[in-house]
Write an enzyme that holds these catalytic residues in place. Structure first.
Site, mmCIF file in Angstrom:
data_model
loop_
_atom_site.group_PDB
_atom_site.id
_atom_site.type_symbol
_atom_site.label_atom_id
_atom_site.label_comp_id
_atom_site.label_asym_id
_atom_site.label_seq_id
_atom_site.Cartn_x
_atom_site.Cartn_y
_atom_site.Cartn_z
ATOM 1 N N VAL A 147 -2.831 -7.887 -1.860
ATOM 2 C CA VAL A 147 -2.396 -8.795 -0.725
ATOM 3 C C VAL A 147 -3.717 -9.699 -0.169
ATOM 4 C CG1 VAL A 147 -0.747 -6.916 0.024
ATOM 5 C CG2 VAL A 147 -3.087 -7.168 0.863
ATOM 6 N N TYR B 88 -13.219 -4.196 11.087
ATOM 7 C CA TYR B 88 -11.864 -3.266 10.963
ATOM 8 C C TYR B 88 -11.178 -3.473 11.987
ATOM 9 C CZ TYR B 88 -9.011 0.677 10.087
ATOM 10 O OH TYR B 88 -7.743 1.650 9.993
ATOM 11 N N ASN C 12 1.258 -2.464 5.287
ATOM 12 C CA ASN C 12 0.619 -1.290 5.489
ATOM 13 C C ASN C 12 -0.867 -1.168 4.733
ATOM 14 O OD1 ASN C 12 0.097 1.736 5.823
ATOM 15 N ND2 ASN C 12 0.368 1.482 3.534
ATOM 16 N N ILE D 84 -0.616 6.801 3.877
ATOM 17 C CA ILE D 84 0.548 6.576 4.964
ATOM 18 C C ILE D 84 1.433 5.918 4.219
ATOM 19 C CG2 ILE D 84 0.845 5.414 7.083
ATOM 20 C CD1 ILE D 84 -1.784 6.189 8.072
ATOM 21 N N GLY E 274 0.967 -1.383 0.045
ATOM 22 C CA GLY E 274 -0.106 0.046 -0.083
ATOM 23 C C GLY E 274 0.710 1.381 -0.091
ATOM 24 N N LYS F 176 -7.198 -5.061 13.081
ATOM 25 C CA LYS F 176 -6.248 -4.302 13.649
ATOM 26 C C LYS F 176 -5.860 -5.001 15.094
ATOM 27 C CE LYS F 176 -5.893 -1.666 10.063
ATOM 28 N NZ LYS F 176 -4.743 -1.842 9.305
ATOM 29 N N ILE G 166 -5.715 10.438 10.325
ATOM 30 C CA ILE G 166 -4.764 10.601 9.462
ATOM 31 C C ILE G 166 -5.580 11.174 7.995
ATOM 32 C CG2 ILE G 166 -2.635 10.105 8.485
ATOM 33 C CD1 ILE G 166 -2.726 9.925 11.461
ATOM 34 N N SER H 132 -4.164 0.328 14.090
ATOM 35 C CA SER H 132 -4.893 1.412 14.185
ATOM 36 C C SER H 132 -5.102 1.626 15.744
ATOM 37 C CB SER H 132 -6.254 1.321 13.419
ATOM 38 O OG SER H 132 -7.258 2.141 13.568
HETATM 39 P P1 NDP Z 1 -5.483 4.714 1.732
HETATM 40 O O1 NDP Z 1 -6.808 4.583 1.427
HETATM 41 O O2 NDP Z 1 -4.991 6.084 1.560
HETATM 42 O O3 NDP Z 1 -4.285 3.784 1.017
HETATM 43 C C1 NDP Z 1 -4.270 2.627 1.176
HETATM 44 C C2 NDP Z 1 -3.204 1.847 0.290
HETATM 45 O O4 NDP Z 1 -3.475 0.140 0.500
HETATM 46 C C3 NDP Z 1 -3.220 2.176 -1.117
HETATM 47 O O5 NDP Z 1 -1.904 2.335 -1.485
HETATM 48 C C4 NDP Z 1 -3.962 0.870 -1.983
HETATM 49 O O6 NDP Z 1 -3.358 0.920 -3.163
HETATM 50 C C5 NDP Z 1 -3.476 -0.108 -0.878
HETATM 51 N N1 NDP Z 1 -4.302 -1.219 -0.846
HETATM 52 C C6 NDP Z 1 -5.639 -1.353 -0.594
HETATM 53 N N2 NDP Z 1 -5.941 -2.670 -0.751
HETATM 54 C C7 NDP Z 1 -5.047 -3.586 -1.185
HETATM 55 C C8 NDP Z 1 -5.049 -4.734 -1.591
HETATM 56 N N3 NDP Z 1 -5.837 -5.632 -1.647
HETATM 57 N N4 NDP Z 1 -3.805 -5.116 -1.900
HETATM 58 C C9 NDP Z 1 -2.500 -4.271 -2.097
HETATM 59 N N5 NDP Z 1 -2.603 -2.986 -1.649
HETATM 60 C C10 NDP Z 1 -3.896 -2.572 -1.456
HETATM 61 O O7 NDP Z 1 -5.195 4.519 3.349
HETATM 62 P P2 NDP Z 1 -4.164 4.913 4.623
HETATM 63 O O8 NDP Z 1 -3.021 5.349 3.972
HETATM 64 O O9 NDP Z 1 -5.035 5.881 5.353
HETATM 65 O O10 NDP Z 1 -3.998 3.675 5.342
HETATM 66 C C11 NDP Z 1 -2.863 2.809 5.559
HETATM 67 C C12 NDP Z 1 -2.842 1.989 6.654
HETATM 68 O O11 NDP Z 1 -2.960 2.634 7.782
HETATM 69 C C13 NDP Z 1 -4.164 1.175 6.535
HETATM 70 O O12 NDP Z 1 -3.871 -0.410 7.095
HETATM 71 C C14 NDP Z 1 -5.265 1.647 7.362
HETATM 72 O O13 NDP Z 1 -6.021 0.812 8.026
HETATM 73 C C15 NDP Z 1 -4.268 2.287 8.679
HETATM 74 N N6 NDP Z 1 -4.981 3.469 9.372
HETATM 75 C C16 NDP Z 1 -5.238 4.531 8.552
HETATM 76 C C17 NDP Z 1 -5.853 5.655 9.657
HETATM 77 C C18 NDP Z 1 -6.179 7.002 9.072
HETATM 78 O O14 NDP Z 1 -6.927 7.483 9.668
HETATM 79 N N7 NDP Z 1 -5.975 7.035 7.696
HETATM 80 C C19 NDP Z 1 -6.084 5.449 10.874
HETATM 81 C C20 NDP Z 1 -5.439 3.963 11.281
HETATM 82 C C21 NDP Z 1 -4.827 3.180 10.609
HETATM 83 P P3 NDP Z 1 -4.270 0.570 -4.408
HETATM 84 O O15 NDP Z 1 -5.364 1.517 -4.474
HETATM 85 O O16 NDP Z 1 -3.394 0.563 -5.596
HETATM 86 O O17 NDP Z 1 -4.663 -1.057 -4.228
#
Ligand code: NDP
Length: 260
Positions: A68, A165, A94, A22, A17, A169, A198, A152
Site C-alpha cells: 500500500v 506512528y 488496516n 486485526i 493487511g 493515526k 491487541i 489507534s
Molecule cells: P500485524 O503486524 O499483525 O499485521 C499487519 C498487517 O498489515 C499484515 O497483514 C501485513 O501483511 C500488512 N501490511 C504491513 N505493511 C504493508 C504494506 N506495506 N502493504 C500492504 N500490507 C501491509 O498488525 P496488527 O494487526 O496489530 O495491526 C493492524 C492495524 O491496527 C494497523 O494499522 C495498526 O497500526 C493498528 N493498531 C494495532 C494495535 C495493536 O495493539 N496491535 C493498536 C492500535 C492500532 P504483510 O506482512 O503480508 O505485508
C-alpha cells in the site's frame, strides 16, 4: 426473527493487511456473516493461507500482493480487485506498521518516512481509489459504501517514543472525517476504529515484556489483551446496512483502557 441487516450476503469487503492480526480477525467475521472478502498484503504465502481460511466459511475470497506504500500498486490493486469480485461495498484500510525509537530525539527521518509511507500514504491511496469506485457505482444508480480507517489510541493519547506512528493515526481520523462529509451525498460512510492493546505480531515485544504484563495490562479494565476476533463485530456492523446512518465517528475498542 426477521431483523437481518447484519447479513452481508451479496456484499464484498476489502481488508488491507487482511492476512493476519486485526485485519484477519475482521475478514473472518465478514466472511462468516456472508460477505465475499478480498485481502491485500505484501506476503503472498500469508495471503494464500488467509484466502483458504476465508473460503472455508463458504464465501468467495481473493488475495492480492499489494504494497500500500506504492501508489501504482494500490491503483492497480483496486481495479483488479473490483474486476475479480465485481464490486466493493466496504473497505477496511488496516495495513500498518509500528516502528518507534528509544526517544523522539533519536527518531531517524528514515523511520519517520517509512511509517508515513505505509500508515498514511497507504491509507490515502486506498481510500481515494476505493472512493473512486464507490462514486462511479453511485453515478450508475448503485449508491452506498463503507470506508473504515484503522487508527489507534496513539492518535488521541500521548504515545511516547512513537511520534511518527501517532501522527499517522491522527491523520487517519482527520482523513476519515473529511471523507465522511464529502461523500455522504453518495451514500458513502466513513468511520475510524481505534484499537487499544491487541495481541498481534505488531505487539509481540510488548507481549513478551514482564514490565508490560505487570504495569499495563492490569490497567485495562477488561484485564486482558484484545484479540483480533474482538474486531469482528464492529467490522460486520460497519459493513452492514445496520450502520446506514453512522458516519464520521471514531470507535474505540480497547477494553476500557482509555477511560480508566
Ligand atoms: P500485524 O503486524 O499483525 O499485521 C499487519 C498487517 O498489515 C499484515 O497483514 C501485513 O501483511 C500488512 N501490511 C504491513 N505493511 C504493508 C504494506 N506495506 N502493504 C500492504 N500490507 C501491509 O498488525 P496488527 O494487526 O496489530 O495491526 C493492524 C492495524 O491496527 C494497523 O494499522 C495498526 O497500526 C493498528 N493498531 C494495532 C494495535 C495493536 O495493539 N496491535 C493498536 C492500535 C492500532 P504483510 O506482512 O503480508 O505485508
Amino acid at each position: 426473527m426477521t431483523y437481518k441487516p447484519f447479513d452481508l450476503t451479496g456484499k464484498v469487503a476489502l481488508v488491507t493487511g487482511g492476512n493476519r492480526g486485526i485485519g484477519l480477525g475482521m475478514a473472518e467475521a465478514l466472511a462468516q456473516s456472508g460477505a465475499d472478502v478480498a485481502i491485500w498484503g505484501t506476503n503472498e504465502e500469508r495471503n494464500a493461507d488467509a484466502v483458504k481460511k476465508l473460503e472455508a466459511h463458504g464465501v468467495r475470497a481473493y488475495g492480492r500482493k499489494v504494497n500500500v506504500a506504492n501508489e501504482q500498486e494500490v491503483v492497480d490493486g483496486m481495479l483488479e480487485t473490483v474486476a475479480a469480485m465485481g464490486r466493493i461495498d466496504s473497505i477496511f484500510a488496516n495495513a500498518g506498521i509500528g516502528y518507534g525509537a528509544p526517544s523522539f530525539t533519536e527518531m531517524s527521518t528514515e523511520v519517520y518516512r517509512k511509517v508515513l509511507s505505509v500508515n498514511l500514504d497507504g491509507v490515502f491511496w486506498t481510500l481515494r481509489e476505493g472512493t473512486r469506485h464507490m462514486v462511479e457505482r453511485a453515478k450508475n444508480g448503485d449508491p452506498g459504501g463503507s470506508l473504515v480507517g484503522i487508527a489507534s489510541l496513539a492518535a488521541i493519547e500521548g504515545a511516547a517514543r512513537n511520534q511518527a506512528y501517532a501522527a499517522t493515526k491522527g491523520a487517519v481520523i482527520s482523513m476519515i472525517r473529511s471523507t465522511a462529509v464529502e461523500f455522504a451525498r453518495h451514500g458513502i460512510r466513513a468511520n475510524a476504529i481505534l484499537p487499544g492493546w491487541i495481541a498481534t505480531d505488531m505487539t509481540s515485544q510488548a507481549q513478551a515484556a514482564p514490565a508490560f504484563a505487570e504495569k499495563v495490562i492490569p490497567r485495562v479494565p477488561i484485564r486482558r489483551w484484545g484479540e483480533p476476533e474482538d474486531f469482528g463485530g464492529m467490522a460486520v456492523y460497519l459493513a452492514s446496512d445496520a450502520s446506514a446512518y453512522h458516519t464520521g465517528t471514531t470507535l474505540i475498542i480497547d477494553g476500557g483502557y482509555s477511560i480508566f
